[in-house]
Design a protein around this motif. Structure first.
Motif, short mmCIF file in Angstrom:
data_model
loop_
_atom_site.label_atom_id
_atom_site.label_comp_id
_atom_site.label_asym_id
_atom_site.label_seq_id
_atom_site.Cartn_x
_atom_site.Cartn_y
_atom_site.Cartn_z
N SER A 254 6.68 26.73 -12.45
CA SER A 254 7.65 25.99 -13.23
C SER A 254 6.93 24.85 -13.93
CB SER A 254 8.75 25.46 -12.31
OG SER A 254 9.52 24.52 -12.99
N ARG A 255 7.31 24.63 -15.17
CA ARG A 255 6.73 23.55 -15.98
C ARG A 255 6.84 22.19 -15.33
NH1 ARG A 255 5.62 23.75 -21.26
NH2 ARG A 255 5.92 25.77 -22.25
N ASN A 256 7.96 22.01 -14.61
CA ASN A 256 8.25 20.67 -14.07
C ASN A 256 7.60 20.40 -12.73
OD1 ASN A 256 10.06 20.56 -16.26
ND2 ASN A 256 11.56 21.67 -15.02
N VAL A 257 6.87 21.40 -12.23
CA VAL A 257 6.28 21.23 -10.90
C VAL A 257 4.78 21.05 -11.03
CG1 VAL A 257 6.00 22.31 -8.63
CG2 VAL A 257 8.12 22.65 -9.91
N PRO A 258 4.24 19.91 -10.59
CA PRO A 258 2.79 19.69 -10.69
C PRO A 258 2.01 20.76 -9.93
CG PRO A 258 3.93 17.68 -9.98
CD PRO A 258 4.94 18.78 -9.95
N LYS A 259 0.91 21.22 -10.50
CA LYS A 259 0.11 22.28 -9.86
C LYS A 259 -0.47 21.81 -8.54
CE LYS A 259 -2.41 25.40 -11.82
NZ LYS A 259 -3.02 26.43 -12.66
N VAL A 260 -0.91 20.58 -8.52
CA VAL A 260 -1.49 20.02 -7.30
C VAL A 260 -0.49 19.03 -6.72
CG1 VAL A 260 -3.44 18.74 -6.33
CG2 VAL A 260 -3.81 20.30 -8.26
N PRO A 261 -0.02 19.23 -5.49
CA PRO A 261 -0.45 20.24 -4.51
C PRO A 261 0.49 21.44 -4.40
CG PRO A 261 0.85 18.59 -3.39
CD PRO A 261 0.89 18.24 -4.86
N TYR A 262 1.38 21.65 -5.42
CA TYR A 262 2.46 22.61 -5.21
C TYR A 262 2.13 24.07 -5.51
CZ TYR A 262 5.17 18.35 -4.76
OH TYR A 262 5.64 17.13 -4.34
N GLU B 105 13.19 20.59 -7.78
CA GLU B 105 12.46 21.81 -7.45
C GLU B 105 11.51 21.63 -6.26
OE1 GLU B 105 11.41 24.59 -10.79
OE2 GLU B 105 11.65 22.74 -11.93
N TYR B 106 11.08 20.40 -6.02
CA TYR B 106 10.17 20.15 -4.90
C TYR B 106 10.58 18.83 -4.25
CZ TYR B 106 7.96 17.24 -8.46
OH TYR B 106 7.72 16.32 -9.45
N VAL B 107 10.09 18.61 -3.04
CA VAL B 107 10.52 17.40 -2.35
C VAL B 107 9.35 16.82 -1.54
CG1 VAL B 107 11.43 18.67 -0.34
CG2 VAL B 107 12.37 16.43 -0.88
N VAL B 108 9.28 15.49 -1.49
CA VAL B 108 8.27 14.81 -0.68
C VAL B 108 9.01 14.06 0.42
CG1 VAL B 108 6.36 13.16 -0.67
CG2 VAL B 108 6.87 14.45 -2.75
N LYS B 109 8.60 14.27 1.66
CA LYS B 109 9.18 13.52 2.77
C LYS B 109 8.15 12.48 3.20
CE LYS B 109 12.99 15.52 4.09
NZ LYS B 109 14.22 14.72 3.98
N GLU B 110 8.59 11.22 3.30
CA GLU B 110 7.65 10.15 3.64
C GLU B 110 8.07 9.44 4.92
OE1 GLU B 110 5.98 7.05 0.66
OE2 GLU B 110 7.45 5.95 1.83
N TYR B 111 7.10 9.24 5.83
CA TYR B 111 7.37 8.58 7.10
C TYR B 111 6.39 7.43 7.31
CZ TYR B 111 9.97 12.85 7.64
OH TYR B 111 10.84 13.89 7.41
N TYR B 112 6.90 6.37 7.91
CA TYR B 112 6.11 5.17 8.23
C TYR B 112 5.98 5.16 9.75
CZ TYR B 112 5.41 0.01 8.40
OH TYR B 112 4.95 -1.28 8.60
N ILE B 113 4.78 5.49 10.23
CA ILE B 113 4.60 5.75 11.66
C ILE B 113 3.47 4.88 12.20
CG2 ILE B 113 4.07 7.56 13.37
CD1 ILE B 113 5.05 9.61 11.43
#
Ligand code: NAG
Ligand code: NAG
Ligand code: NAG
Ligand code: NAG
Ligand code: NAG
Ligand code: NAG
Length: 416
Positions: free
Chosen positions: A76-84, A153-161
């Protein structure tokens, strides 16, 4: 009154000058790992020129039986190649182990693009869990359902651990025999204690404070550059956070006015606030109410953000007065409401910072009980309105940045 009206309109033109703001010194992380999972290229570069290494034959992938590398079937055009573009697919438990030289906080970011990888169609039967030590970050996670409900189209989950032991061990497990899991990218970056608070954050509607210590983990849900534009990880303060526009979260028809700082106001961090707290770009823009004092008494400037019931949340509001003609107390005074309850009344940013151009933030904790009706989600309302009790010069209110985190529950879980 006229002064402010005049300033609020032309200041939109100053947006292009933002690039010239002085650079505060960035935090330099001791550890920063960018892992492009399943990549067939040992090294890849993303659109922000950040270099990612493959997890293939990587020391970080400490247990990978039953897993393989694959390329996304559709592009998909809207999805960056790296890292997806690639993913590691797993049909049994896999583990990544990251050595952390700086004992303390890290951001762990997990990148997911639900697609078909080889014959594994993640839009059908990908269901998995992710654990770190005693924390359950994701349980029966359906990345496709998540992206669908967010309209992305894609999702990033971020955690502070907090990593006390010198290594961060991340385990991915399929939920059952018929399901599989996948991951496109993993980022680990060591960060200072930006969100810890040992003294305690005031809890909405309660008198005792909430401590955010090393046993507490946070999941970042929203990070907004209010009244400004997207700030990519490379333009953050060394913590590689992304700051998004706030417009789509504004509730109702009153959007107020997005403004950029006057050119002759310099953003200067006070000694009490580390300059990595938030980028200068975040403090340089703000959303105000309208330039019309009397209209501003008829509405609340409101953001509405979807969150899960049954969890506790940390809400951080960033402020910085960006107009040169607002430099005295009792010029702009306003109230903060969270979920229709008064969180703080009579906020006078100049009284708190002593000057314009000085960043400031306020933290609040909001506890959402589980809904008996079984609704798993509700909207968190963040609202501002003018506090007219001391007859300030202008009836206005503003916000520069907004961050909302889910706090792990007593079981160490973030999952419903
Ligand atoms: C992975 O598979 C290999 C070969 O079948 C086996 O020797 C090894 O013990 C397995 N490792 C784990 C962690 O299950
Ligand atoms: C994956 O499954 C979806 C839903 O059944 C289907 O529409 C799609 O074509 C499948 N993708 C591939 C590459 O087979
Ligand atoms: C802002 O910073 C610039 C460059 O350092 C300086 O020339 C200017 O005097 C400063 N302005 C104010 C209002 O402090
Ligand atoms: C706040 O109050 C309004 C008006 O009574 C109501 O419609 C809205 O649902 C409330 N919001 C929250 C988050 O409770
Ligand atoms: C703003 O929100 C507060 C808290 O929900 C509410 O009491 C007040 O009526 C609202 N003001 C307007 C003008 O809607
Ligand atoms: C978060 O999880 C940790 C580890 O399970 C636990 O010790 C801590 O009490 C939890 N925090 C809260 C606020 O429940």
């Amino acid at each position: 009154m006229n002064n402010l009206i005049l300033l609020l309109f032309p200041s939109i033109l100053y947006l292009s000058l933002l690039v010239n703001t002085i650079l505060a010194s960035n935090y330099i992380p001791k550890d920063h790992i960018l892992l492009n999972c399943g990549s067939f290229d040992p090294q890849t570069t993303d659109s922000d020129s950040r270099k990612w290494s493959s997890d293939y034959k990587s020391n970080f992938l400490s247990s990978s039986n039953g897993s393989f590398r694959a390329i996304a079937a559709t592009k998909s055009r809207n999805v960056p190649k790296v890292p997806y573009n690639s993913a590691r697919i797993f049909y049994s438990k896999i583990t990544y182990t990251f050595p952390i030289s700086s004992h303390g906080r890290v951001f762990l970011r997990l990148y997911f693009y639900p697609n078909t990888y080889s014959r594994s169609n993640a839009t059908i039967n990908a269901l998995f869990s992710v654990d770190v030590g005693t924390y359950t970050l994701l349980k029966n996670f359906d990345a496709y359902k998540t992206t669908r409900s967010l309209g992305v189209e894609y999702v990033v989950k971020e955690y502070y651990i907090n990593v006390g032991s010198g290594e961060l061990v991340v385990t991915f497990s399929p939920s059952d025999m018929t399901s599989f899991g996948f991951v496109n990218g993993i980022e680990v970056v060591s960060v200072p204690k930006v969100y810890d608070n040992e003294v305690g954050v005031s809890i909405l509607g309660a008198s005792s404070p909430f401590t955010i210590d090393g046993s507490t983990a946070l999941e970042s849900l929203y990070r907004l550059n209010v009244g400004g534009s997207y700030v990519p990880p490379t333009k953050d303060t060394g913590l590689s956070r992304s700051w998004f526009e706030d417009t789509k979260y504004i509730f109702g028809s009153q959007f107020g006015a997005a403004n950029s700082k006057d050119p002759n106001v310099n953003i200067t961090f006070p000694n009490s606030l580390p300059s990595y707290t938030a980028p200068i770009d975040v403090y340089s823009t703000a959303r105000f109410m309208t330039p019309d004092n009397f209209l501003n008494l008829k509405f609340n400037l409101t953001w509405s953000l979807s969150i899960d019931n049954g969890f506790t949340y940390l809400v951080r509001l960033h402020f910085c007065e960006i107009f040169s003609n607002i430099d005295k107390v009792n010029q702009i005074v306003f109230n903060i409401f969270l979920n229709n309850e008064t969180a703080y009344s009579g906020v006078d940013v100049i009284a708190l910072t002593e000057s314009n151009g000085v960043p400031y933030f306020m933290d609040f904790v909001v506890i959402l009980p589980s809904d008996d009706g079984g609704d798993s989600k509700q909207d968190l309302w963040v609202a501002l309105n003018p506090d007219t009790s001391d007859k300030p010069e202008y009836y206005n209110a503003f916000l520069n940045g907004l961050e909302i985190f889910k706090i792990n529950n007593t079981d160490g879980s973030f999952a419903l």
